[in-house]
Motif scaffolding. Structure first.
Motif, PDB file in Angstrom:
ATOM      1  N   GLY A 773       0.797  -1.220   0.000  1.00 60.19           N
ATOM      2  CA  GLY A 773       0.000   0.000   0.000  1.00 60.19           C
ATOM      3  C   GLY A 773       0.828   1.267   0.000  1.00 60.19           C
ATOM      4  O   GLY A 773       2.046   1.262   0.196  1.00 60.19           O
ATOM      5  N   VAL A 774       0.131   2.374  -0.211  1.00 60.82           N
ATOM      6  CA  VAL A 774       0.728   3.709  -0.225  1.00 60.82           C
ATOM      7  C   VAL A 774       0.055   4.547   0.850  1.00 60.82           C
ATOM      8  O   VAL A 774      -1.174   4.548   0.966  1.00 60.82           O
ATOM      9  CB  VAL A 774       0.565   4.385  -1.602  1.00 60.82           C
ATOM     10  CG1 VAL A 774       1.109   5.811  -1.569  1.00 60.82           C
ATOM     11  CG2 VAL A 774       1.283   3.583  -2.681  1.00 60.82           C
ATOM     12  N   THR A 775       0.851   5.249   1.634  1.00 65.33           N
ATOM     13  CA  THR A 775       0.350   6.142   2.669  1.00 65.33           C
ATOM     14  C   THR A 775       0.968   7.517   2.475  1.00 65.33           C
ATOM     15  O   THR A 775       2.178   7.627   2.222  1.00 65.33           O
ATOM     16  CB  THR A 775       0.688   5.609   4.069  1.00 65.33           C
ATOM     17  OG1 THR A 775       0.022   4.360   4.255  1.00 65.33           O
ATOM     18  CG2 THR A 775       0.233   6.574   5.152  1.00 65.33           C
ATOM     19  N   ALA A 776       0.138   8.550   2.570  1.00 64.39           N
ATOM     20  CA  ALA A 776       0.608   9.929   2.437  1.00 64.39           C
ATOM     21  C   ALA A 776       0.665  10.565   3.822  1.00 64.39           C
ATOM     22  O   ALA A 776      -0.277  10.455   4.605  1.00 64.39           O
ATOM     23  CB  ALA A 776      -0.311  10.726   1.516  1.00 64.39           C
ATOM     24  N   VAL A 777       1.783  11.222   4.110  1.00 66.07           N
ATOM     25  CA  VAL A 777       2.001  11.866   5.406  1.00 66.07           C
ATOM     26  C   VAL A 777       2.327  13.332   5.152  1.00 66.07           C
ATOM     27  O   VAL A 777       3.205  13.656   4.337  1.00 66.07           O
ATOM     28  CB  VAL A 777       3.162  11.205   6.174  1.00 66.07           C
ATOM     29  CG1 VAL A 777       3.287  11.805   7.575  1.00 66.07           C
ATOM     30  CG2 VAL A 777       2.976   9.702   6.240  1.00 66.07           C
ATOM     31  N   ARG A 778       1.632  14.199   5.845  1.00 64.92           N
ATOM     32  CA  ARG A 778       1.921  15.636   5.747  1.00 64.92           C
ATOM     33  C   ARG A 778       2.817  16.045   6.914  1.00 64.92           C
ATOM     34  O   ARG A 778       2.524  15.747   8.072  1.00 64.92           O
ATOM     35  CB  ARG A 778       0.629  16.435   5.776  1.00 64.92           C
ATOM     36  CG  ARG A 778       0.864  17.940   5.721  1.00 64.92           C
ATOM     37  CD  ARG A 778      -0.416  18.723   5.748  1.00 64.92           C
ATOM     38  NE  ARG A 778      -0.133  20.141   5.788  1.00 64.92           N
ATOM     39  CZ  ARG A 778      -0.599  21.029   4.930  1.00 64.92           C
ATOM     40  NH1 ARG A 778      -1.380  20.626   3.950  1.00 64.92           N
ATOM     41  NH2 ARG A 778      -0.304  22.303   5.033  1.00 64.92           N
ATOM     42  N   LEU A 779       3.918  16.716   6.587  1.00 62.59           N
ATOM     43  CA  LEU A 779       4.869  17.192   7.580  1.00 62.59           C
ATOM     44  C   LEU A 779       4.770  18.712   7.655  1.00 62.59           C
ATOM     45  O   LEU A 779       4.898  19.394   6.632  1.00 62.59           O
ATOM     46  CB  LEU A 779       6.296  16.786   7.196  1.00 62.59           C
ATOM     47  CG  LEU A 779       6.531  15.296   6.892  1.00 62.59           C
ATOM     48  CD1 LEU A 779       7.975  15.064   6.478  1.00 62.59           C
ATOM     49  CD2 LEU A 779       6.153  14.433   8.081  1.00 62.59           C
ATOM     50  N   ASP A 780       4.538  19.228   8.855  1.00 63.16           N
ATOM     51  CA  ASP A 780       4.422  20.666   9.058  1.00 63.16           C
ATOM     52  C   ASP A 780       5.573  21.162   9.926  1.00 63.16           C
ATOM     53  O   ASP A 780       6.197  20.401  10.679  1.00 63.16           O
ATOM     54  CB  ASP A 780       3.083  21.009   9.720  1.00 63.16           C
ATOM     55  CG  ASP A 780       1.909  20.777   8.785  1.00 63.16           C
ATOM     56  OD1 ASP A 780       1.951  21.294   7.655  1.00 63.16           O
ATOM     57  OD2 ASP A 780       0.959  20.069   9.176  1.00 63.16           O
ATOM     58  N   GLY A 781       5.846  22.447   9.814  1.00 62.82           N
ATOM     59  CA  GLY A 781       6.924  23.044  10.585  1.00 62.82           C
ATOM     60  C   GLY A 781       8.287  22.556  10.160  1.00 62.82           C
ATOM     61  O   GLY A 781       9.151  22.276  10.997  1.00 62.82           O
ATOM     62  N   ILE A 782       8.517  22.454   8.833  1.00 64.70           N
ATOM     63  CA  ILE A 782       9.800  21.928   8.361  1.00 64.70           C
ATOM     64  C   ILE A 782      10.887  22.993   8.502  1.00 64.70           C
ATOM     65  O   ILE A 782      10.626  24.196   8.439  1.00 64.70           O
ATOM     66  CB  ILE A 782       9.702  21.444   6.902  1.00 64.70           C
ATOM     67  CG1 ILE A 782       9.385  22.597   5.942  1.00 64.70           C
ATOM     68  CG2 ILE A 782       8.667  20.345   6.759  1.00 64.70           C
ATOM     69  CD1 ILE A 782       9.535  22.219   4.491  1.00 64.70           C
ATOM     70  N   ALA A 783      12.109  22.497   8.698  1.00 62.93           N
ATOM     71  CA  ALA A 783      13.258  23.385   8.853  1.00 62.93           C
ATOM     72  C   ALA A 783      14.508  22.635   8.446  1.00 62.93           C
ATOM     73  O   ALA A 783      14.511  21.396   8.366  1.00 62.93           O
ATOM     74  CB  ALA A 783      13.372  23.871  10.300  1.00 62.93           C
ATOM     75  N   LEU A 784      15.582  23.380   8.168  1.00 63.46           N
ATOM     76  CA  LEU A 784      16.879  22.771   7.887  1.00 63.46           C
ATOM     77  C   LEU A 784      17.440  22.174   9.170  1.00 63.46           C
ATOM     78  O   LEU A 784      17.343  22.774  10.241  1.00 63.46           O
ATOM     79  CB  LEU A 784      17.862  23.805   7.342  1.00 63.46           C
ATOM     80  CG  LEU A 784      17.779  24.163   5.863  1.00 63.46           C
ATOM     81  CD1 LEU A 784      18.762  25.264   5.551  1.00 63.46           C
ATOM     82  CD2 LEU A 784      18.041  22.945   4.998  1.00 63.46           C
ATOM     83  N   ARG A 785      18.018  20.986   9.054  1.00 61.54           N
ATOM     84  CA  ARG A 785      18.648  20.395  10.232  1.00 61.54           C
ATOM     85  C   ARG A 785      19.782  21.301  10.708  1.00 61.54           C
ATOM     86  O   ARG A 785      20.590  21.793   9.920  1.00 61.54           O
ATOM     87  CB  ARG A 785      19.202  19.015   9.900  1.00 61.54           C
ATOM     88  CG  ARG A 785      19.995  18.383  11.047  1.00 61.54           C
ATOM     89  CD  ARG A 785      20.439  16.982  10.719  1.00 61.54           C
ATOM     90  NE  ARG A 785      19.314  16.057  10.715  1.00 61.54           N
ATOM     91  CZ  ARG A 785      18.795  15.509  11.806  1.00 61.54           C
ATOM     92  NH1 ARG A 785      19.283  15.821  12.995  1.00 61.54           N
ATOM     93  NH2 ARG A 785      17.780  14.679  11.724  1.00 61.54           N
ATOM     94  N   GLY A 786      19.810  21.553  12.005  1.00 59.89           N
ATOM     95  CA  GLY A 786      20.876  22.355  12.586  1.00 59.89           C
ATOM     96  C   GLY A 786      20.621  23.838  12.567  1.00 59.89           C
ATOM     97  O   GLY A 786      21.469  24.616  13.003  1.00 59.89           O
ATOM     98  N   THR A 787      19.445  24.265  12.050  1.00 62.87           N
ATOM     99  CA  THR A 787      19.149  25.700  12.031  1.00 62.87           C
ATOM    100  C   THR A 787      17.956  25.994  12.922  1.00 62.87           C
ATOM    101  O   THR A 787      17.238  25.094  13.340  1.00 62.87           O
ATOM    102  CB  THR A 787      18.841  26.178  10.607  1.00 62.87           C
ATOM    103  OG1 THR A 787      17.702  25.458  10.116  1.00 62.87           O
ATOM    104  CG2 THR A 787      20.012  25.922   9.698  1.00 62.87           C
TER     105      THR A 787
END
Length: 787
Positions: A773-787
């Motif tokens: 199967g396929v599952t869609a996940v929404r990611l919020d509040g993304i940022a660069l690692r280490g910033t």
């Protein structure tokens, strides 16, 4: 009456006045036959009264009267009967629910006294007709776009009132779409809903009798579709459950012939509509399992009418449907599926409707040369768009966007290094090593580039490069070998006449065939052999065919990579597709090929199949993995010959042969592995924000692919599509990489919130994936690692 005189006296009394009677009364008294026929029509408000027709034959009178009584001699109704052709005809609304016996009493000229008949009446089923107006979203958007704001609002309201919906199944040639484009096939209908308020239909309309990949069930069900309406096909059950590889299901409903509102008289007249619908329902199949008897007289049926081209008559047809429902309780007409759709699906779950996969017959023909050439150009452009889509979340965080080259350059400028070099981007889901064409035109094998990530290569010091050696062709130079395989070209045709795996000396080319990459009628005119240090050996062949023109071919055998690469560049005279023949050893192989979001398989021969990235041939010897980068159409003959149909110009192939077990995950990795690396020069400034090696996101288990990362449609956050490839349901950790995120939640394939959050763990989230199967996940509040 005991004597002859009394008999004659009585007889003469009965004949008195005969000469003065009308002609029809001077005949022998009629012997009528009265038949009662319940119809499908039931009266408002509760449908307990059924319209019963009475047909009377054997009577020559122009009219008469009919009374109907129940068993207790209670009068149920009186009807006048009038002549219609050879019969008298009348109608009555009678209570026949559950079955009943009534008695009719006929009085008519020519009928001696009262003619009585008994009738056993059984009710007809109560029909519900679901009128679906399912239109192509592009057509609706075009119609509304041509109107002014006020007119657009009025027309939109009229469409919504009439139950007009956008078809979620709009794309042609679904088997040629890439994964994300395929999974989001219902997006145009969703956009229509967001832009104009016309809802996306939960019932997809499949035009014609074309087949679908089995994974279409996965894509549609994952976008909120629960039913597919298809045209009637002889020999196919009217109702089926279509299943996807992940266990998802769609109810497939056949629209009976003439099942559209115009043919059924919605726009003609009240009487004509009544006549046509009744006649149509006589042949409409019931939503029941074969042989099933409705329990306790629950005699119900549902059917569908589909309109795929609304015009100016839709308002009058809608009014006719409403007036119909005022006249009849059944058949009732429901405009749009509404909440009753769930009742249909619920009922279907409880009966023995057959379960099957969507039909996916081979194509009737392969597109011609011009169409294949345009398709190849479109696929190359789509590849660039996919690369850009992958890097856009990262470049957005870096504060840079734009076309693919600019985005890659922005990433290259942010690499933390003071040395010049090359950024190598792997836009596919899997960790890979492959040959890359560098910006200066040289070729280099790049190892361990993470999936959906990049690696940075420092430029070799000036003056230390080893130049490739080009050697004029002589018979020994038709052979090329690496660590895994050894091949030899035919000195006459330029095809590969031998391909041997070096660990077991197995020959993979059929002894009696034309070889691999053969072009019928082609002759070799020139051959060059090139040794590329650290890469392998490249053979360049020029061939000529009187039928197809000039052809240039390069075959690359790698020192330490297990496959060979073939690139053809054909003039391709004429209009039919180029054909390259690959005569592999072993007859009747099992053929498997990639379709969007999955794979299908069949025993050879199989003809005119479309493979998205990979195709495998498996027999008792082992497995051939085949990748046609620019040529997605192929046939596999019973003797193991693969015929690839290709465009004019470039046609690239990758072959790998192995005696080891090969499953779909291996083939999927191989197919993705044929996607070329994307490169960009990095000058080295020393002040970048990105490491020299990394992936945007990572998963913690093998056999799970990140099919795509894309910015969310609303511009906030990103959406990640995960697919399970080993065939077992499991929980998977999606972890942070170059980008981090504050929260995650599950969405459907067109990004509607499913109301479920993902389980948070340190540096990631846990997501459950169904098998295949396929599952869609929404990611919020993304940022660069280490910033």
């Amino acid at each position: 009456m005991t004597d002859r005189r009394g008999f004659l006296s009585a007889l003469s009394g009965t004949l008195t006045g005969v000469a003065t009677l009308p002609g029809w009364a001077r005949v022998r008294p009629a012997r009528p036959r009265v038949e009662a026929e319940p119809t499908v029509f039931r009266a408002n408000p509760d449908g307990r009264l059924t319209l019963v027709r009475f047909l009377i034959s054997g009577v020559e009178a122009p009219a008469g009267r009919l009374r109907v009584y129940d068993r207790r001699r209670q009068l149920l109704g009186t009807a006048g009967v009038i002549r219609s052709g050879d019969t008298l005809y009348g109608e009555l609304w009678l209570p026949v629910e559950g079955g009943t016996t009534v008695r009719s009493e006929l009085e008519a000229p020519g009928v001696s006294g009262i003619h009585r008949s008994d009738h056993r009446l059984r009710p007809r089923r109560r029909w519900t007709i679901y009128w679906l107006t399912v239109i192509e979203p592009a057509q609706l958007a075009r119609v509304l776009g041509e109107l002014g704001p006020l007119e657009r609002g009025v027309q939109t309201a009229a469409f919504v009132d009439a139950g007009v919906m956008g078809n979620p199944l709009t794309a042609d040639a679904l088997d040629l779409l890439d994964h994300i484009e395929f999974l989001r096939v219902s997006l145009p209908a969703r956009d229509l809903e967001l832009d104009h308020g016309i809802p996306a239909s939960p019932v997809a309309m499949l035009h014609g009798n074309e087949g679908l990949p089995a994974t279409a069930v996965l894509a549609l069900a994952g976008s909120g579709v629960s039913c597919v309406a298809r045209e009637w096909r002889s020999g196919v059950p009217p109702f089926e459950w279509w299943t996807g590889p992940d266990g998802s299901r769609l109810l497939s409903v056949a629209i009976p012939p003439d099942g559209d509102p115009r043919t059924l008289g919605f726009a003609v007249s009240r009487n004509e509509m009544t006549h046509r619908i009744e006649r149509w329902l006589e042949t409409t199949p019931l939503l029941l399992a074969p042989g099933e008897v409705p329990p306790r007289g629950d005699d119900e049926g549902v059917t569908f009418v589909v309109d795929t081209g609304p015009d100016a008559s839709i308002a009058s047809m809608l009014a006719a449907a409403r007036e119909w429902n005022q006249r009849f309780a059944y058949p009732r007409i429901v405009v749009g599926p509404g909440n009753d759709r769930q009742a249909i699906i619920g009922r279907a779950r409880g009966v023995g409707i057959p379960t099957t996969r969507p039909p996916s017959p081979p194509r009737a023909d392969v597109p011609d040369l011009a169409a294949l050439t345009a398709l190849a150009a479109g696929r190359e452009a789509a590849r660039g768009a996919r690369v850009n889509q992958v890097v856009r979340p990262l470049t957005a965080l870096l504060g840079s966007g734009g076309p693919e080259a600019d985005a890659l350059a922005a990433i290259a400028r942010e690499i933390t290094t003071e040395l010049p070099g090359t950024l190598v981007l792997n836009s596919t889901p899997f960790h890979r090593s492959d040959a890359a064409l560098l910006p200066d035109g040289s070729v280099r094998v790049v190892t361990d580039v993470p999936g959906l990530g990049y690696a940075f290569l420092v430029d070799a010091p000036r003056g230390t490069d080893q130049l490739a050696e080009v050697v004029p062709a002589r018979p020994p130079y038709t052979v090329a070998a690496g660590e895994y395989v050894r091949l030899q070209l035919d000195p006459l045709s330029g095809a590969i006449r031998s391909l041997v795996t070096r660990d077991d000396d197995s020959e993979w080319v059929a002894a009696d065939g034309d070889g691999l990459n053969a072009v019928p009628g082609a002759n070799l005119e020139k051959l060059e052999r090139e040794t590329i240090p650290g890469v392998g050996v490249r053979l360049t062949v020029r061939r000529w065919s009187h039928a197809r023109g000039e052809l240039r071919t390069t075959v690359t055998v790698y020192e330490a990579l297990p496959w060979i690469d073939i690139e053809n560049d054909a003039a391709a005279l004429g209009t039919r597709a180029m054909e390259y023949l690959f005569g592999f050893s072993g007859s009747e192989p099992q053929v498997a090929w990639e379709v969007p979001a999955g794979h299908e398989d069949a025993r050879a021969p199989v003809h005119r199949i479309a493979h998205l990235r990979w195709l495998t041939l498996r027999n008792q010897t082992g497995t051939v993995l085949f990748r046609g980068h620019d040529a997605p159409f192929a046939s596999v003959l019973g003797d193991g010959t693969l015929r690839s149909f290709a465009p004019r110009g470039r046609a690239r192939y990758r072959l790998q042969v192995t005696t080891d077990p090969v499953g779909p995950p291996t083939a999927a990795r191989f197919g993705w592995g044929a996607e070329p690396f994307v490169v960009a020069p990095a000058v080295g400034t020393g002040g970048g924000r990105l490491p020299r090696h990394g992936a945007l996101l990572v998963v913690d288990q093998p056999g799970v692919a990140i099919l795509g990362i894309k910015p969310a449609d609303d511009g906030e956050g990103v959406v990640v599509y995960l697919q399970e490839l080993l065939g077992s349901s499991r929980f998977v950790s999606l972890g942070t990489g170059l980008i981090t995120f504050a929260s995650a939640r599950l969405v459907d394939l067109v990004e509607r919130d499913r109301g479920q959050g993902a389980t948070s763990v340190p540096h990631g989230v846990i997501v459950q994936l169904p098998a295949w199967g396929v599952t869609a996940v929404r990611l919020d509040g993304i940022a660069l690692r280490g910033t």
